[in-house]
Write a protein that holds these residues in place. Structure first.
Motif, mmCIF file in Angstrom:
data_model
loop_
_atom_site.group_PDB
_atom_site.id
_atom_site.type_symbol
_atom_site.label_atom_id
_atom_site.label_comp_id
_atom_site.label_asym_id
_atom_site.label_seq_id
_atom_site.Cartn_x
_atom_site.Cartn_y
_atom_site.Cartn_z
ATOM 1 N N LEU A 64 0.987 -1.248 -0.009
ATOM 2 C CA LEU A 64 0.150 0.103 -0.099
ATOM 3 C C LEU A 64 0.848 1.120 0.186
ATOM 4 C CD1 LEU A 64 -2.786 1.263 -0.021
ATOM 5 C CD2 LEU A 64 -2.676 1.232 2.691
ATOM 6 N N GLN A 65 2.255 1.226 0.794
ATOM 7 C CA GLN A 65 2.880 2.521 0.778
ATOM 8 C C GLN A 65 3.241 2.600 -0.480
ATOM 9 O OE1 GLN A 65 3.713 4.360 3.636
ATOM 10 N NE2 GLN A 65 4.181 5.620 1.991
ATOM 11 N N LYS A 66 3.847 1.597 -1.428
ATOM 12 C CA LYS A 66 4.254 1.707 -2.697
ATOM 13 C C LYS A 66 3.203 2.494 -3.744
ATOM 14 C CE LYS A 66 7.551 -2.059 -2.768
ATOM 15 N NZ LYS A 66 8.138 -3.453 -3.118
ATOM 16 N N GLN A 67 1.782 2.066 -3.487
ATOM 17 C CA GLN A 67 0.775 2.489 -4.273
ATOM 18 C C GLN A 67 0.592 3.843 -3.931
ATOM 19 O OE1 GLN A 67 -0.922 0.889 -6.843
ATOM 20 N NE2 GLN A 67 0.172 -1.119 -6.490
ATOM 21 N N VAL A 68 0.622 4.283 -2.695
ATOM 22 C CA VAL A 68 0.519 5.672 -2.300
ATOM 23 C C VAL A 68 1.787 6.532 -2.843
ATOM 24 C CG1 VAL A 68 0.550 7.203 -0.169
ATOM 25 C CG2 VAL A 68 -0.933 5.147 -0.316
ATOM 26 N N ASP A 69 2.839 6.016 -2.864
ATOM 27 C CA ASP A 69 4.190 7.057 -3.178
ATOM 28 C C ASP A 69 3.814 7.089 -4.694
ATOM 29 O OD1 ASP A 69 5.154 7.038 -0.673
ATOM 30 O OD2 ASP A 69 6.280 5.136 -1.037
ATOM 31 N N LYS A 70 3.475 5.927 -5.308
ATOM 32 C CA LYS A 70 3.016 5.989 -6.965
ATOM 33 C C LYS A 70 1.973 7.079 -7.150
ATOM 34 C CE LYS A 70 2.256 3.116 -10.849
ATOM 35 N NZ LYS A 70 2.036 1.577 -11.135
ATOM 36 N N MET A 71 0.923 6.901 -6.307
ATOM 37 C CA MET A 71 -0.441 7.982 -6.342
ATOM 38 C C MET A 71 0.005 9.509 -6.246
ATOM 39 S SD MET A 71 -3.479 8.182 -4.026
ATOM 40 C CE MET A 71 -2.232 9.351 -2.731
ATOM 41 N N ASN A 107 -2.392 9.780 -9.602
ATOM 42 C CA ASN A 107 -3.672 9.073 -10.121
ATOM 43 C C ASN A 107 -3.320 7.761 -9.212
ATOM 44 O OD1 ASN A 107 -5.434 7.802 -11.916
ATOM 45 N ND2 ASN A 107 -3.847 6.351 -12.753
ATOM 46 N N LEU A 108 -4.640 7.074 -8.942
ATOM 47 C CA LEU A 108 -4.910 5.991 -8.150
ATOM 48 C C LEU A 108 -5.664 4.910 -8.757
ATOM 49 C CD1 LEU A 108 -4.052 4.372 -5.336
ATOM 50 C CD2 LEU A 108 -5.935 5.500 -4.482
ATOM 51 N N PRO A 109 -5.404 3.993 -9.295
ATOM 52 C CA PRO A 109 -6.214 2.817 -9.920
ATOM 53 C C PRO A 109 -6.786 2.057 -8.547
ATOM 54 C CG PRO A 109 -4.032 2.111 -10.341
ATOM 55 C CD PRO A 109 -3.928 3.637 -9.774
ATOM 56 N N PHE A 110 -7.666 1.145 -8.903
ATOM 57 C CA PHE A 110 -8.352 0.343 -7.668
ATOM 58 C C PHE A 110 -7.247 -0.573 -7.103
ATOM 59 C CE2 PHE A 110 -12.240 0.591 -10.360
ATOM 60 C CZ PHE A 110 -13.128 1.241 -9.431
ATOM 61 N N ILE A 111 -7.190 -0.448 -5.785
ATOM 62 C CA ILE A 111 -6.065 -1.094 -4.898
ATOM 63 C C ILE A 111 -7.053 -1.591 -3.930
ATOM 64 C CG2 ILE A 111 -4.321 0.476 -5.542
ATOM 65 C CD1 ILE A 111 -4.710 1.783 -2.714
ATOM 66 N N TYR A 112 -6.403 -2.741 -3.595
ATOM 67 C CA TYR A 112 -7.403 -3.618 -2.534
ATOM 68 C C TYR A 112 -6.266 -3.914 -1.210
ATOM 69 C CZ TYR A 112 -10.460 -4.455 -6.165
ATOM 70 O OH TYR A 112 -11.387 -4.439 -7.283
ATOM 71 N N TYR A 113 -6.643 -3.772 -0.056
ATOM 72 C CA TYR A 113 -5.720 -4.070 1.216
ATOM 73 C C TYR A 113 -6.741 -4.270 2.390
ATOM 74 C CZ TYR A 113 -7.033 1.086 1.937
ATOM 75 O OH TYR A 113 -7.686 2.214 2.077
ATOM 76 N N ARG A 114 -6.010 -4.671 3.467
ATOM 77 C CA ARG A 114 -6.746 -4.897 4.714
ATOM 78 C C ARG A 114 -6.397 -3.754 5.669
ATOM 79 N NH1 ARG A 114 -4.710 -10.929 5.239
ATOM 80 N NH2 ARG A 114 -2.906 -9.711 4.395
ATOM 81 N N ILE A 115 -7.365 -3.658 6.672
ATOM 82 C CA ILE A 115 -6.802 -2.817 7.799
ATOM 83 C C ILE A 115 -7.286 -3.582 9.187
ATOM 84 C CG2 ILE A 115 -7.333 -0.536 6.578
ATOM 85 C CD1 ILE A 115 -9.643 -1.413 9.170
ATOM 86 N N VAL A 116 -6.673 -3.170 10.269
ATOM 87 C CA VAL A 116 -7.047 -3.766 11.505
ATOM 88 C C VAL A 116 -7.452 -2.935 12.430
ATOM 89 C CG1 VAL A 116 -5.967 -5.220 13.252
ATOM 90 C CG2 VAL A 116 -5.068 -5.551 11.312
ATOM 91 N N GLN A 117 -8.680 -2.929 12.892
ATOM 92 C CA GLN A 117 -9.107 -1.861 13.734
ATOM 93 C C GLN A 117 -8.643 -2.317 15.216
ATOM 94 O OE1 GLN A 117 -13.613 -2.670 13.562
ATOM 95 N NE2 GLN A 117 -13.660 -1.470 11.438
ATOM 96 N N LYS A 118 -8.829 -1.258 16.225
ATOM 97 C CA LYS A 118 -8.245 -1.385 17.470
ATOM 98 C C LYS A 118 -8.712 -2.647 18.262
ATOM 99 C CE LYS A 118 -6.487 3.431 17.988
ATOM 100 N NZ LYS A 118 -6.567 4.843 18.620
ATOM 101 N N ASN A 119 -9.837 -2.976 17.940
ATOM 102 C CA ASN A 119 -10.558 -4.026 18.771
ATOM 103 C C ASN A 119 -10.259 -5.387 17.919
ATOM 104 O OD1 ASN A 119 -11.875 -4.187 16.351
ATOM 105 N ND2 ASN A 119 -13.981 -3.754 17.018
ATOM 106 N N GLY A 120 -9.278 -5.298 17.123
ATOM 107 C CA GLY A 120 -8.542 -6.550 16.420
ATOM 108 C C GLY A 120 -9.375 -7.037 15.177
#
Length: 594
Positions: free
Chosen positions: A285-292, A297-310
């Motif tokens: 994701l960091q690479k995609q943001v740097d590229k953006m 430009n930002l094409p469709f990207i997919y990733y996961r996040i972790v909320q504080k409750n796990g």
């Protein structure tokens, strides 16, 4: 029964599909005529452009002539300015004319002549000026040059007049075509006019709204803003904006909620957002943001996040660049929570795999069961045969009747098992499509049925059939079942005749082909003179185990035509039946033309 079929859901879908097809055809027809109309307008406009340029050239030459005369009379060089400007403008118009008439050979030839005349005319202008400066204007030589100049201008006028006449002829032709296009598309034009008038009325109504209406609109905008916030919550997505010139981000309230946080609870920076990204997706994701940031430009990207409750959530993000009138660049983005989609997709995959396993198990069960049933059936038939041969004389009249019924039931059981085996083998995934000589396939099918054909003195005629891309075994079985069906349901007092005809058809020409995947199809038609059937049963006869006659009247299991339907479906084709009671039956088979 007929009323029930007409009211069925399948019939309603068929009517809807046919209506939609007709609407699409009408739309395509209208679009074609509108395109012709646009083209005819462009050609008429093109003709006017040519005429305007021709008139411009003549006007520029007149201006040059006027400037020359002014200079000759006054000796004021100020008059030479329009003279030289007109020459340059004439050259520009001539170049434009050359480009406009590039597809017209006659006008190109006329342009060559006109170019020569213009060059000659301008040359005479130059000579006249030089001669007048040197020898004066009251000389025979100067008058001769003026005379030549006048003659050249007359020739130029004639040449331009000829070209204008030619363009006017083209204009009349193109106007005629334009009028024809107009008459062919009145409905479209009328519809466009109505829509245009409605839009104009709506626009006029908006323009004339007073301050009170404007305030109401502002209130509505506030309501809309709030409804947008609510829609973000309902649809589980959040908006973000990256201000490129200022290198800063702005997050919507719901983007915070997607992360499991309160709105605006932390600074809207990329560093703060990255703290929620799943460790396994952080680097990508960091690479995609740097590229953006670099490419804006930002094409469709997919990733996961972790909320504080796990809790782990799946996100999808997309951004699009927007440039305002003051050259301020902004990247507008949407981040969606697609966790449910991912989970549903995984569940769907699992169910598909389960369904595939069940289908394989069912097919295996059907095949094994059919084979395993044959062994006890063979023993039953063997003991029946021995009983019939050795003990028939010892049986009572009822015993003999029972034995006969047992033999008949065993024969039907054998036929049913054989048909079930045949049905289980009709599986596209187990066979490969290949180019096949269909005439040879037909002959093989006739050989399979040779005994029945000979017993019933049947006559089978057929057209020459081209090579088709089919599953050979299934194609042969299709021929066997359709011909066998006609032989089985033939009239007792009349020798059966079966005619097999072939033709290639376009899918658009056969309305009953619903949602065809191919443009063209092979059409095979089987026509017989048998007992036929009521048309209301035309679809029922393809249903597994469906029979229209009592088993004591005609043998069979009700599987033969079901196999035909399955084979045609395997080939992504269509099969239809038409019948008249005591008149015969017609089966139409459509196979893709590849």
């Amino acid at each position: 029964m007929k009323r029930t079929i007409l009211k069925s859901e399948r019939f309603l879908k068929a009517i809807f599909g046919a209506s939609l097809f007709v609407i699409l055809c009408i739309g395509g027809f209208a679009y074609q005529h509108i395109q012709k109309l646009v083209m005819s307008f462009e050609m008429v406009e093109h003709t006017y452009e040519v005429n305007v340029e021709l008139e411009q050239i003549l006007s520029y030459l007149k201006d040059a002539e006027t400037g020359q005369r002014g200079y000759l009379i006054t000796k004021d060089t100020l008059y030479l300015q329009p003279y030289y400007a007109s020459r340059e403008n004439a050259n520009n118009s001539f170049a434009r004319l050359k480009e406009l008439t590039i597809d017209d050979k006659e006008q190109q030839n006329n342009l060559k002549n006109l170019s020569f005349l213009i060059g000659e005319n301008l040359s005479i202008f130059d000579k006249s000026l030089k001669y007048a400066d040197k020898n004066g204007t009251n000389t025979a030589g100067f008058y001769a040059l003026l005379k030549n100049g006048k003659q050249t201008m007359d020739n130029i006028r004639a040449a331009i007049s000829k070209m204008i006449s030619h363009q006017n002829e083209l204009l009349q032709i193109r106007k005629k075509k334009s009028n024809e296009s107009l008459t062919n598309t009145p409905l479209v034009i009328y519809s466009v006019l109505i829509i245009t008038l409605v839009l104009l009325l709506l626009t006029y109504a908006k323009i004339n709204k007073d301050l009170k209406i404007l305030k109401e609109k502002n209130i509505q905008l506030e309501i809309f803003k709030e409804s947008t916030n609510q829609s973000e919550i309902v649809s589980k997505h959040g908006n973000w904006t990256y201000y490129i010139n200022e290198n800063r981000f702005e997050y919507s309230d719901n983007l915070y909620r997607l992360l499991g946080e309160q709105p605006q609870s932390f600074p809207s920076t990329i560093e703060s957002f990255m703290e929620f990204v799943h460790p396994e997706d952080l680097e990508n994701l960091q690479k995609q943001v740097d590229k953006m940031i670099k490419e804006e430009n930002l094409p469709f990207i997919y990733y996961r996040i972790v909320q504080k409750n796990g809790n782990i959530r799946h996100f999808k993000a997309y951004g699009k660049i927007i440039v305002s009138n003051d050259d301020q660049k902004r990247l507008l983005g949407i981040t969606s929570d697609i966790t449910e989609e991912v989970e549903n997709y995984r569940l769907l995959e699992e169910r598909n795999l389960e369904l595939e396993r069940n289908n394989k198990e069912l097919s295996s069960f059907n095949h094994v069961a059919s084979h395993d049933l044959q062994e006890p059936l063979r023993k039953i038939q063997t003991f029946i045969s021995r009983l019939d041969d050795k003990e028939a004389d010892n049986l009572s009249e009822k015993g003999t009747l029972y034995l006969k019924r047992i033999k008949t039931a065993a024969s039907r059981m054998r036929l049913l098992i054989d048909d079930l085996l045949q049905f289980s083998r009709t599986n596209k995934s187990e066979e490969v499509l290949e180019a096949t000589n269909m005439n040879l396939i037909l002959e093989n099918a006739k050989q399979e049925l040779a005994e029945t054909i000979l017993d019933k003195k049947a006559k089978i005629t057929s057209d020459a059939i081209p090579v088709m891309t089919v599953i050979p075994f299934q194609a042969q079985q299709l021929f066997i079942n359709l011909i066998g069906n006609s032989l089985k349901y033939s009239k007792k007092e009349l020798a059966p005749t079966i005619n097999i005809s072939y033709c290639k058809v376009a899918a658009d020409d056969v309305p009953k082909l619903k949602k065809p995947k191919y443009s063209n199809y092979h059409k095979l038609t089987f026509v017989d003179n048998g007992i036929g059937f009521n048309q209301e049963f035309a679809e029922k006869i393809f249903v597994l185990f469906s029979r229209l006659h009592n088993k004591n009247e005609y043998s069979g299991t009700g599987i033969g035509l079901s196999i035909c339907k399955k084979i045609v479906d395997n080939h992504q084709g269509y099969i239809f039946a038409k019948g008249k009671l005591n008149k015969g039956a017609i089966f139409e088979v459509f196979l893709p033309f590849k």
